[in-house]
Scaffold this motif. Structure first.
Motif, PDB file in Angstrom:
ATOM      1  N   GLN A  44       0.888  -1.074  -0.077  1.00 11.52           N
ATOM      2  CA  GLN A  44       0.003  -0.042  -0.001  1.00 11.52           C
ATOM      3  C   GLN A  44       0.739   1.450   0.040  1.00 11.52           C
ATOM      4  N   GLY A  45       0.536   2.233  -0.700  1.00 15.60           N
ATOM      5  CA  GLY A  45       1.165   3.582  -0.918  1.00 15.60           C
ATOM      6  C   GLY A  45       1.326   4.410  -2.110  1.00 15.60           C
ATOM      7  N   GLU A  46       2.094   5.095  -2.371  1.00 16.10           N
ATOM      8  CA  GLU A  46       2.138   5.937  -3.652  1.00 16.10           C
ATOM      9  C   GLU A  46       3.187   5.607  -4.419  1.00 16.10           C
ATOM     10  N   PHE A  47       2.835   5.195  -5.672  1.00 13.92           N
ATOM     11  CA  PHE A  47       4.002   4.759  -6.689  1.00 13.92           C
ATOM     12  C   PHE A  47       3.633   5.321  -8.163  1.00 13.92           C
ATOM     13  N   SER A 148       0.996   7.530 -12.152  1.00 13.87           N
ATOM     14  CA  SER A 148       1.135   7.594 -10.464  1.00 13.87           C
ATOM     15  C   SER A 148       0.143   7.389 -10.050  1.00 13.87           C
ATOM     16  N   TRP A 149      -0.030   6.864  -8.922  1.00 17.45           N
ATOM     17  CA  TRP A 149      -1.300   6.135  -8.076  1.00 17.45           C
ATOM     18  C   TRP A 149      -0.986   6.080  -6.669  1.00 17.45           C
ATOM     19  N   ALA A 150      -2.160   5.788  -6.003  1.00 17.73           N
ATOM     20  CA  ALA A 150      -2.190   5.812  -4.602  1.00 17.73           C
ATOM     21  C   ALA A 150      -2.874   4.632  -4.491  1.00 17.73           C
ATOM     22  N   THR A 151      -2.396   3.659  -3.671  1.00 19.39           N
ATOM     23  CA  THR A 151      -3.203   2.659  -3.351  1.00 19.39           C
ATOM     24  C   THR A 151      -3.677   2.384  -1.771  1.00 19.39           C
ATOM     25  N   ASN A 152      -4.900   1.719  -1.623  1.00 18.60           N
ATOM     26  CA  ASN A 152      -5.345   1.559  -0.170  1.00 18.60           C
ATOM     27  C   ASN A 152      -5.144   0.186   0.463  1.00 18.60           C
ATOM     28  N   THR A 153      -4.467  -0.600  -0.386  1.00 22.00           N
ATOM     29  CA  THR A 153      -4.258  -1.980   0.061  1.00 22.00           C
ATOM     30  C   THR A 153      -2.954  -2.489  -0.803  1.00 22.00           C
ATOM     31  N   ASP A 154      -2.476  -3.675  -0.056  1.00 21.53           N
ATOM     32  CA  ASP A 154      -1.273  -4.173  -0.974  1.00 21.53           C
ATOM     33  C   ASP A 154      -1.954  -4.717  -2.402  1.00 21.53           C
TER      34      ASP A 154
END
Length: 175
Positions: A44-47, A148-154
Motif C-alpha cells: 500500500q502507498g504511492e507509486f 502515478s497512483w495511490a493504493t489503499n491496500t497491497d
C-alpha cells in the motif's frame, strides 16, 4: 426556379465560408494511442511508472502532407485505463487515485489527467482531462509519461493496464 437557385447559391457560399474558416483554424487529425504498463506486486502507498514513448506526431501529420512545424495545437481528448489481464478478479479496487503527467526534454512536467477512484469492481476508468496544450511536448521525438497512483491496500497479483488516449493534432498546411 429563382428560389431554388438562390438556395443553392446560399448553400455554396456557406460551404465556402465554412471551408475557409476550417483552413484558417487548421486541419484536425484525430487518432488513438495505446500503451500497456504492468502493475507489479507492491505494498500500500504511492507509486509511479515512468515510460519513454515515441510520440509519432511526425507520422500523423504526414498523413495530410504536413510537418512538425505545421502543428498549431495538440490536445488529448480522452484517456482510459483498462485492465488487460486474464485474471477475472483484477480491478481498480485497491486504487484511490490515479494521475498521468508528461515531461519532455527541456520542458517542465505537466499533469495531463487525474481521477479519484471511489467505485468498486471497475476494470476500466476514464480519467478527468486537464485542458493543457501539449504541442511542445508531443513535437519531440520521445516523451516521458508518468502514471502515478495511490493504493489503499497491497497489490498481491501483477496485472497489465492499457492506457488508451484519443489525441487531436491541429495542423496549419502552408500555402
Amino acid at each position: 426556379m429563382r428560389v431554388r437557385i438562390l438556395f443553392i447559391a446560399l448553400a455554396i457560399s456557406a460551404f465556402t465560408i465554412q471551408s475557409c474558416e476550417e483552413i484558417l483554424q487548421g486541419i484536425p487529425i484525430t487518432f488513438d494511442l495505446t500503451e500497456t504498463v504492468t502493475m507489479d506486486l507492491m505494498p500500500q502507498g504511492e507509486f509511479s511508472i515512468i515510460e519513454e514513448v515515441e510520440t509519432k506526431a511526425e507520422e500523423q501529420v504526414a498523413t495530410v502532407g504536413a510537418t512538425l512545424d505545421d502543428i498549431k495545437s495538440i490536445k488529448i481528448n480522452t484517456m482510459v485505463l483498462s485492465i488487460n489481464d486474464a485474471n477475472p478478479d483484477a480491478s481498480f479496487d485497491a486504487f484511490d487515485r490515479v494521475e498521468v503527467s508528461l515531461v519532455a526534454d527541456g520542458l517542465d512536467e505537466v499533469i495531463v489527467a487525474s481521477k479519484e477512484l471511489t467505485e468498486t469492481g471497475i476494470t476500466s476508468v476514464e480519467i478527468d482531462m486537464n485542458d493543457v496544450e501539449l504541442a511542445d511536448y508531443l513535437k519531440k521525438e520521445v516523451v516521458t509519461y508518468k502514471l502515478s497512483w495511490a493504493t489503499n491496500t497491497d497489490i498481491t497479483e501483477a496485472f497489465d493496464v492499457d492506457v488508451k488516449s484519443n489525441v487531436t493534432i491541429q495542423v496549419q498546411i502552408p500555402e
